[in-house]
Design a protein around this motif. Sequence first.
Motif, mmCIF file in Angstrom:
data_model
loop_
_atom_site.group_PDB
_atom_site.id
_atom_site.type_symbol
_atom_site.label_atom_id
_atom_site.label_comp_id
_atom_site.label_asym_id
_atom_site.label_seq_id
_atom_site.Cartn_x
_atom_site.Cartn_y
_atom_site.Cartn_z
ATOM 1 N N THR A 62 -15.568 37.082 73.894
ATOM 2 C CA THR A 62 -14.570 37.443 74.891
ATOM 3 C C THR A 62 -15.012 38.662 75.682
ATOM 4 O O THR A 62 -15.304 39.714 75.110
ATOM 5 C CB THR A 62 -13.211 37.741 74.228
ATOM 6 O OG1 THR A 62 -12.802 36.585 73.488
ATOM 7 C CG2 THR A 62 -12.158 38.082 75.258
ATOM 8 N N ALA A 81 -13.708 41.401 78.381
ATOM 9 C CA ALA A 81 -12.384 41.912 78.733
ATOM 10 C C ALA A 81 -12.461 43.207 79.517
ATOM 11 O O ALA A 81 -13.436 43.958 79.405
ATOM 12 C CB ALA A 81 -11.557 42.130 77.464
ATOM 13 N N THR A 126 -7.092 42.045 81.405
ATOM 14 C CA THR A 126 -7.355 40.608 81.304
ATOM 15 C C THR A 126 -8.587 40.350 80.460
ATOM 16 O O THR A 126 -9.356 41.256 80.172
ATOM 17 C CB THR A 126 -7.556 39.959 82.698
ATOM 18 O OG1 THR A 126 -8.611 40.653 83.373
ATOM 19 C CG2 THR A 126 -6.293 40.013 83.540
ATOM 20 N N SER A 127 -8.751 39.084 80.084
ATOM 21 C CA SER A 127 -9.935 38.718 79.297
ATOM 22 C C SER A 127 -10.399 37.332 79.692
ATOM 23 O O SER A 127 -9.678 36.569 80.334
ATOM 24 C CB SER A 127 -9.624 38.775 77.800
ATOM 25 O OG SER A 127 -8.645 37.819 77.462
ATOM 26 N N HIS A 128 -11.626 37.021 79.303
ATOM 27 C CA HIS A 128 -12.224 35.715 79.577
ATOM 28 C C HIS A 128 -13.049 35.310 78.364
ATOM 29 O O HIS A 128 -13.935 36.060 77.928
ATOM 30 C CB HIS A 128 -13.121 35.776 80.824
ATOM 31 C CG HIS A 128 -13.856 34.505 81.070
ATOM 32 N ND1 HIS A 128 -13.308 33.463 81.778
ATOM 33 C CD2 HIS A 128 -15.083 34.096 80.682
ATOM 34 C CE1 HIS A 128 -14.185 32.462 81.830
ATOM 35 N NE2 HIS A 128 -15.267 32.831 81.168
ATOM 36 N N ILE A 181 -15.970 33.196 76.904
ATOM 37 C CA ILE A 181 -17.175 32.519 77.379
ATOM 38 C C ILE A 181 -17.084 31.078 76.866
ATOM 39 O O ILE A 181 -17.191 30.830 75.672
ATOM 40 C CB ILE A 181 -18.464 33.205 76.873
ATOM 41 C CG1 ILE A 181 -18.458 34.707 77.174
ATOM 42 C CG2 ILE A 181 -19.694 32.518 77.437
ATOM 43 C CD1 ILE A 181 -18.480 35.119 78.599
ATOM 44 N N ALA A 182 -16.882 30.137 77.790
ATOM 45 C CA ALA A 182 -16.535 28.763 77.411
ATOM 46 C C ALA A 182 -17.722 27.823 77.273
ATOM 47 O O ALA A 182 -17.588 26.754 76.690
ATOM 48 C CB ALA A 182 -15.553 28.188 78.437
ATOM 49 N N ARG A 192 -18.519 37.138 88.864
ATOM 50 C CA ARG A 192 -17.133 36.747 89.125
ATOM 51 C C ARG A 192 -17.063 35.503 90.003
ATOM 52 O O ARG A 192 -16.105 34.753 89.942
ATOM 53 C CB ARG A 192 -16.386 37.903 89.784
ATOM 54 C CG ARG A 192 -14.937 37.561 90.020
ATOM 55 C CD ARG A 192 -14.024 38.751 89.929
ATOM 56 N NE ARG A 192 -12.655 38.295 90.123
ATOM 57 C CZ ARG A 192 -11.943 38.566 91.192
ATOM 58 N NH1 ARG A 192 -12.412 39.332 92.132
ATOM 59 N NH2 ARG A 192 -10.722 38.087 91.294
ATOM 60 N N TYR A 251 -17.491 34.053 85.331
ATOM 61 C CA TYR A 251 -16.149 34.284 84.790
ATOM 62 C C TYR A 251 -15.230 34.427 86.005
ATOM 63 O O TYR A 251 -15.663 34.839 87.069
ATOM 64 C CB TYR A 251 -16.089 35.534 83.910
ATOM 65 C CG TYR A 251 -16.386 36.824 84.653
ATOM 66 C CD1 TYR A 251 -15.365 37.531 85.276
ATOM 67 C CD2 TYR A 251 -17.678 37.322 84.741
ATOM 68 C CE1 TYR A 251 -15.628 38.703 85.970
ATOM 69 C CE2 TYR A 251 -17.948 38.489 85.432
ATOM 70 C CZ TYR A 251 -16.922 39.178 86.048
ATOM 71 O OH TYR A 251 -17.183 40.331 86.740
ATOM 72 N N SER A 252 -13.978 34.092 85.886
ATOM 73 C CA SER A 252 -13.118 34.191 87.064
ATOM 74 C C SER A 252 -11.808 34.924 86.799
ATOM 75 O O SER A 252 -11.075 35.209 87.735
ATOM 76 C CB SER A 252 -12.803 32.788 87.592
ATOM 77 O OG SER A 252 -12.172 32.021 86.582
ATOM 78 N N THR A 253 -11.531 35.254 85.572
ATOM 79 C CA THR A 253 -10.226 35.818 85.256
ATOM 80 C C THR A 253 -10.195 37.339 85.202
ATOM 81 O O THR A 253 -9.126 37.915 85.056
ATOM 82 C CB THR A 253 -9.729 35.278 83.903
ATOM 83 O OG1 THR A 253 -10.714 35.567 82.905
ATOM 84 C CG2 THR A 253 -9.487 33.784 83.966
ATOM 85 N N ILE A 254 -11.326 37.993 85.335
ATOM 86 C CA ILE A 254 -11.366 39.450 85.245
ATOM 87 C C ILE A 254 -11.672 40.024 86.629
ATOM 88 O O ILE A 254 -12.573 39.556 87.316
ATOM 89 C CB ILE A 254 -12.457 39.912 84.253
ATOM 90 C CG1 ILE A 254 -12.131 39.410 82.860
ATOM 91 C CG2 ILE A 254 -12.605 41.424 84.269
ATOM 92 C CD1 ILE A 254 -13.230 39.653 81.859
#
Length: 185
Positions: free
Chosen positions: A42, A44, A48-50, A52-53, A68, A84-87
């Motif tokens: 993760t 963060a 927010t956090s993301h 790694i999928a 990003r 990543y797109s959520t941070i």
Amino acid sequence: ANAGDLLITEFMPKSVGGGGDLGEWIELFNPGVAPLEISGCTLADSSTSHVIASSAVVPAGGYLTLARSADDAENHGLVFDYVYSTITLSNSGEPISLTCGETLIDAVSYTSGQIREGLSIQLDPASFDAIANDDTGAWCQGMAVYGFATTLGSPGQPNTPCPAAPMAWARLQWPLDPPDAQATA
């Protein structure tokens, strides 16, 4: 992965003016002798956090750049390894961390005073250590040009050594007491 197995060594918190900056990125360095997979870890910031999928491997002695945005126009031609797109990194400073399972691998903090538009914040190579990178004095502005030559930093490449801190001119010119003051005392 264990604490300190990977280091946050550079990041771009403000590539352009205003909010919603899609040119942001974070660089990880692996000081070890074996590659490290961070899938499931993760990333963060303070709010927010993301997770790694997908597979993302930091090579031994090498770097991994997390971006990003995958869009060349938005990320200034950045060569990246994972998106990543959520941070959204704060333009007023905050912590950035990487956690794998319950283990905090590395965390750094920055302040608004370190942020300059279009310049990354990079760790001096002499401080590539999970303890030394906690010292804000070990960080400086990126100096190498990357991508479309509109931003400075060295994502995915070795960092340039930070300039030495300037010495106080008055102390170099005159020690604690000027020579005339010593003669008349």
